[in-house]
Design a protein around this motif. Structure first.
Motif, PDB file in Angstrom:
ATOM      1  N   MET A 193       8.470  13.727  -9.606  1.00  0.00           N
ATOM      2  CA  MET A 193       8.866  15.078  -9.233  1.00  0.00           C
ATOM      3  C   MET A 193      10.370  15.299  -9.389  1.00  0.00           C
ATOM      4  SD  MET A 193       6.779  17.359  -8.672  1.00  0.00           S
ATOM      5  CE  MET A 193       5.006  17.471  -8.721  1.00  0.00           C
ATOM      6  N   PHE A 194      11.168  14.311  -9.066  1.00  0.00           N
ATOM      7  CA  PHE A 194      12.611  14.467  -9.238  1.00  0.00           C
ATOM      8  C   PHE A 194      12.996  14.486 -10.717  1.00  0.00           C
ATOM      9  CE2 PHE A 194      12.858  13.527  -4.731  1.00  0.00           C
ATOM     10  CZ  PHE A 194      13.937  14.289  -4.326  1.00  0.00           C
ATOM     11  N   VAL A 195      12.279  13.717 -11.538  1.00  0.00           N
ATOM     12  CA  VAL A 195      12.502  13.784 -12.984  1.00  0.00           C
ATOM     13  C   VAL A 195      12.127  15.170 -13.502  1.00  0.00           C
ATOM     14  CG1 VAL A 195      11.715  12.918 -15.220  1.00  0.00           C
ATOM     15  CG2 VAL A 195      12.247  11.312 -13.391  1.00  0.00           C
ATOM     16  N   LEU A 196      10.971  15.671 -13.078  1.00  0.00           N
ATOM     17  CA  LEU A 196      10.517  17.002 -13.489  1.00  0.00           C
ATOM     18  C   LEU A 196      11.522  18.076 -13.092  1.00  0.00           C
ATOM     19  CD1 LEU A 196       8.602  19.358 -14.166  1.00  0.00           C
ATOM     20  CD2 LEU A 196       7.374  18.872 -12.048  1.00  0.00           C
TER      21      LEU A 196
ATOM     22  N   GLY B  11      21.531  17.534 -12.137  1.00  0.00           N
ATOM     23  CA  GLY B  11      22.131  16.206 -12.026  1.00  0.00           C
ATOM     24  C   GLY B  11      21.853  15.566 -10.676  1.00  0.00           C
ATOM     25  N   LEU B  12      21.879  16.372  -9.619  1.00  0.00           N
ATOM     26  CA  LEU B  12      21.582  15.856  -8.280  1.00  0.00           C
ATOM     27  C   LEU B  12      20.152  15.321  -8.216  1.00  0.00           C
ATOM     28  CD1 LEU B  12      22.688  15.549  -5.378  1.00  0.00           C
ATOM     29  CD2 LEU B  12      21.765  17.821  -4.899  1.00  0.00           C
ATOM     30  N   ALA B  13      19.209  16.064  -8.814  1.00  0.00           N
ATOM     31  CA  ALA B  13      17.809  15.633  -8.827  1.00  0.00           C
ATOM     32  C   ALA B  13      17.622  14.374  -9.673  1.00  0.00           C
ATOM     33  CB  ALA B  13      16.919  16.759  -9.340  1.00  0.00           C
ATOM     34  N   LEU B  14      18.254  14.339 -10.840  1.00  0.00           N
ATOM     35  CA  LEU B  14      18.088  13.183 -11.721  1.00  0.00           C
ATOM     36  C   LEU B  14      18.753  11.937 -11.139  1.00  0.00           C
ATOM     37  CD1 LEU B  14      18.608  14.847 -15.211  1.00  0.00           C
ATOM     38  CD2 LEU B  14      16.467  14.165 -14.129  1.00  0.00           C
ATOM     39  N   GLY B  15      19.918  12.110 -10.512  1.00  0.00           N
ATOM     40  CA  GLY B  15      20.547  10.972  -9.854  1.00  0.00           C
ATOM     41  C   GLY B  15      19.681  10.444  -8.726  1.00  0.00           C
TER      42      GLY B  15
ATOM     43  N   ARG C  19      13.637   5.210  -8.399  1.00  0.00           N
ATOM     44  CA  ARG C  19      13.116   4.221  -9.348  1.00  0.00           C
ATOM     45  C   ARG C  19      14.164   4.005 -10.420  1.00  0.00           C
ATOM     46  NH1 ARG C  19       7.092   3.641 -10.941  1.00  0.00           N
ATOM     47  NH2 ARG C  19       7.344   2.273  -9.158  1.00  0.00           N
ATOM     48  N   TYR C  20      14.624   2.763 -10.556  1.00  0.00           N
ATOM     49  CA  TYR C  20      15.735   2.450 -11.447  1.00  0.00           C
ATOM     50  C   TYR C  20      15.459   2.844 -12.897  1.00  0.00           C
ATOM     51  CZ  TYR C  20      17.363  -0.416  -7.498  1.00  0.00           C
ATOM     52  OH  TYR C  20      17.773  -0.849  -6.256  1.00  0.00           O
ATOM     53  N   THR C  21      14.204   2.706 -13.342  1.00  0.00           N
ATOM     54  CA  THR C  21      13.902   2.982 -14.748  1.00  0.00           C
ATOM     55  C   THR C  21      13.973   4.469 -15.099  1.00  0.00           C
ATOM     56  OG1 THR C  21      11.554   2.924 -14.176  1.00  0.00           O
ATOM     57  CG2 THR C  21      12.499   0.934 -15.144  1.00  0.00           C
ATOM     58  N   ASN C  22      14.202   5.327 -14.114  1.00  0.00           N
ATOM     59  CA  ASN C  22      14.372   6.749 -14.430  1.00  0.00           C
ATOM     60  C   ASN C  22      15.675   7.027 -15.161  1.00  0.00           C
ATOM     61  OD1 ASN C  22      11.947   7.795 -13.557  1.00  0.00           O
ATOM     62  ND2 ASN C  22      12.641   8.099 -11.466  1.00  0.00           N
TER      63      ASN C  22
ATOM     64  N   ILE D 212      26.052  14.941 -15.306  1.00  0.00           N
ATOM     65  CA  ILE D 212      26.717  13.709 -14.858  1.00  0.00           C
ATOM     66  C   ILE D 212      27.488  13.968 -13.573  1.00  0.00           C
ATOM     67  CG2 ILE D 212      28.471  11.993 -15.467  1.00  0.00           C
ATOM     68  CD1 ILE D 212      27.624  12.412 -18.405  1.00  0.00           C
ATOM     69  N   LEU D 213      28.149  15.124 -13.489  1.00  0.00           N
ATOM     70  CA  LEU D 213      28.875  15.495 -12.268  1.00  0.00           C
ATOM     71  C   LEU D 213      27.927  15.588 -11.083  1.00  0.00           C
ATOM     72  CD1 LEU D 213      31.517  16.469 -10.912  1.00  0.00           C
ATOM     73  CD2 LEU D 213      30.867  18.805 -11.576  1.00  0.00           C
ATOM     74  N   GLY D 214      26.784  16.240 -11.273  1.00  0.00           N
ATOM     75  CA  GLY D 214      25.826  16.369 -10.184  1.00  0.00           C
ATOM     76  C   GLY D 214      25.178  15.059  -9.796  1.00  0.00           C
ATOM     77  N   SER D 215      25.135  14.103 -10.730  1.00  0.00           N
ATOM     78  CA  SER D 215      24.501  12.810 -10.463  1.00  0.00           C
ATOM     79  C   SER D 215      25.375  11.879  -9.644  1.00  0.00           C
ATOM     80  CB  SER D 215      24.150  12.120 -11.793  1.00  0.00           C
ATOM     81  OG  SER D 215      23.291  12.907 -12.581  1.00  0.00           O
ATOM     82  N   ILE D 216      26.661  12.180  -9.562  1.00  0.00           N
ATOM     83  CA  ILE D 216      27.600  11.254  -8.908  1.00  0.00           C
ATOM     84  C   ILE D 216      27.254  10.985  -7.445  1.00  0.00           C
ATOM     85  CG2 ILE D 216      30.000  11.005  -8.144  1.00  0.00           C
ATOM     86  CD1 ILE D 216      30.862  12.230 -10.804  1.00  0.00           C
ATOM     87  N   PRO D 217      26.997  12.004  -6.600  1.00  0.00           N
ATOM     88  CA  PRO D 217      26.742  11.700  -5.169  1.00  0.00           C
ATOM     89  C   PRO D 217      25.586  10.735  -4.929  1.00  0.00           C
ATOM     90  CG  PRO D 217      27.220  14.024  -5.454  1.00  0.00           C
ATOM     91  CD  PRO D 217      27.082  13.456  -6.828  1.00  0.00           C
ATOM     92  N   PRO D 218      24.368  10.958  -5.478  1.00  0.00           N
ATOM     93  CA  PRO D 218      23.297   9.996  -5.210  1.00  0.00           C
ATOM     94  C   PRO D 218      23.558   8.620  -5.801  1.00  0.00           C
ATOM     95  CG  PRO D 218      22.557  11.650  -6.796  1.00  0.00           C
ATOM     96  CD  PRO D 218      23.857  12.120  -6.245  1.00  0.00           C
TER      97      PRO D 218
END
Length: 413
Positions: A160-163, A185-189, A195-198, A228-234
């Protein structure tokens, strides 16, 4: 209408009795209990107590003396100190819902949000009818329903987070919304923390952006930077967890157990060509049946790609599918007695398959096509729906309700 159907279907699945089917179910349950008490590591006695508790809730037998059954996947990291082997994102989410006694609702919440985003994603480029058909195909998918039921597993949440992340990126790009892209980015991070393989979805998006760069279009690259910016916090939170528990930001629990060599390409890099060859050949023989049972719409993939060939989203959907298919088709672990055990790894590509199948179905069922073509479209739709229903009901009958033959032991190469 889509939400009403989803509520009915998902609520019905939640009525199936809770059962911890594999060691991973037990592991996530134990981690949920530990994290809900603020313990990211536990002592040996605490681990035994948690194991005893989950054993009692799963079997109804206390068994204070003697073996307690399945061991949770916790690894020893120091003197009388044990830590979760798996990525911590999902147990933390479970723990938050567990505090208010609603952990079984976590997949319901994520499922409804994800279906809404998925519907909006498809309807952005196509009409509501196509979005509705794609959403139905995703909702009734056997693997989707199977992992929705298995609340004490991270697979549904991971998907669901990938989607949500991939769909929001495309929507942000098309609507020129930087806010949606940062949320992507927040969702993808967060998906990587679950799951690491995401990390594979980042590769798919990078390749998608590369296609635009070849054509001289730089806008998608700028929006990828916002991801990438949104992925930083998680990701920062994940690295802090790794440092606190394992002593390094990039050290994970799997290094204490299975290590990093799990896929054929990793054996190739080590020069173990015979092992890589055996994995690929075995999966070539076994995976096709499992994939068809878990994702029957996969046989529509070529026609779906052709139907969507003029769509800007088609390359993204194909790369999304290909990234996860390419990774797990060379996975070294296999349990083949039911589709659910292996197909859960493939689950993140389910939205891409459903979207392409829905695009094809919408063309076959268009009001302007001959009646013969409509009959073909309805026949295909009913066929894949029946395969999904039979696969999921077979899993429930055998592994949840214990009807039929004894469960065979898993095959581990």
């Amino acid at each position: 209408m889509m939400l009403i159907i989803a509520l009915i279907v998902l609520s019905t699945v939640l009525m199936v009795p809770v059962k911890l089917i594999e060691p991973d179910d037990v592991t996530y349950y134990v981690a949920m209990e530990a994290f809900s008490h603020g313990k990211i590591t536990v002592s040996h006695s605490e681990l035994l107590e948690l194991q005893r508790d989950v054993h009692y809730k799963n079997t109804g037998r206390p068994d204070h003396v003697g073996p307690l059954g399945v061991q949770p996947a916790y690894v020893r990291i120091g003197f009388d100190r044990y830590a979760l082997e798996k990525a911590p994102g999902y147990p933390f989410m479970l723990a938050l819902f567990h505090e208010i006694g609603l952990e079984r609702m976590i997949n319901m919440v994520l499922g409804l949000i994800g279906l809404i985003v998925f519907y909006k994603f498809i309807s952005l480029e196509y009409d509501p009818r196509t979005a509705f058909l794609s959403s139905l195909i995703l909702l009734f998918n056997a693997t989707f329903l199977g992992m929705f039921y298995r609340i004490y597993m991270s697979d549904f949440s991971s998907m669901m987070f990938v989607l949500i992340g991939a769909a929001l990126y495309y929507m942000g790009l098309e609507m020129e919304s930087k806010a949606l892209t940062v949320l992507s980015g927040l969702a993808l991070g967060s998906s990587v923390a679950i799951r690491y393989t995401n990390i594979m979805i980042y590769i798919a998006l990078s390749l998608y952006v590369s296609l635009f760069l070849i054509k001289g279009m730089k806008k998608p690259l700028k929006y990828l930077e916002l991801i990438i910016l949104g992925s930083i916090p998680p990701v920062i939170l994940l690295m802090i967890y790794h440092y606190m528990v394992f002593g390094g930001p990039f050290t994970v629990g799997y290094t204490y157990t299975i290590g990093y060599t799990n896929f054929a390409f990793q054996f190739m890099l080590r020069g173990w060509w015979h092992r890589a060859y055996s994995i690929i050949m075995r999966n070539l023989l076994v995976h096709p049946r499992l994939i068809f049972e878990g994702f029957p719409s996969i046989f529509l993939l070529p026609a779906g790609l052709y139907s969507a060939r003029k769509s800007r989203s088609m390359p993204l959907l194909f790369l999304w599918f290909l990234s996860y298919f390419g990774l797990y088709f060379q996975y070294g672990w296999l349990r083949s007695d039911s589709y659910i055990f292996q197909m859960r790894f493939y689950l993140p590509f389910a939205p891409a398959l459903a979207a392409l199948a829905g695009i094809l179905m919408a063309k076959l069922l268009d009001e302007n096509v001959p009646n013969e073509v409509k009959v073909l479209g309805y026949t295909i739709f009913v066929f894949i729906s029946l395969v999904d229903v039979f696969s999921f009901s077979g899993f429930v009958a055998h592994y949840v309700l214990n009807l039929g033959l004894p469960i065979p032991p898993p095959f581990r190469p």
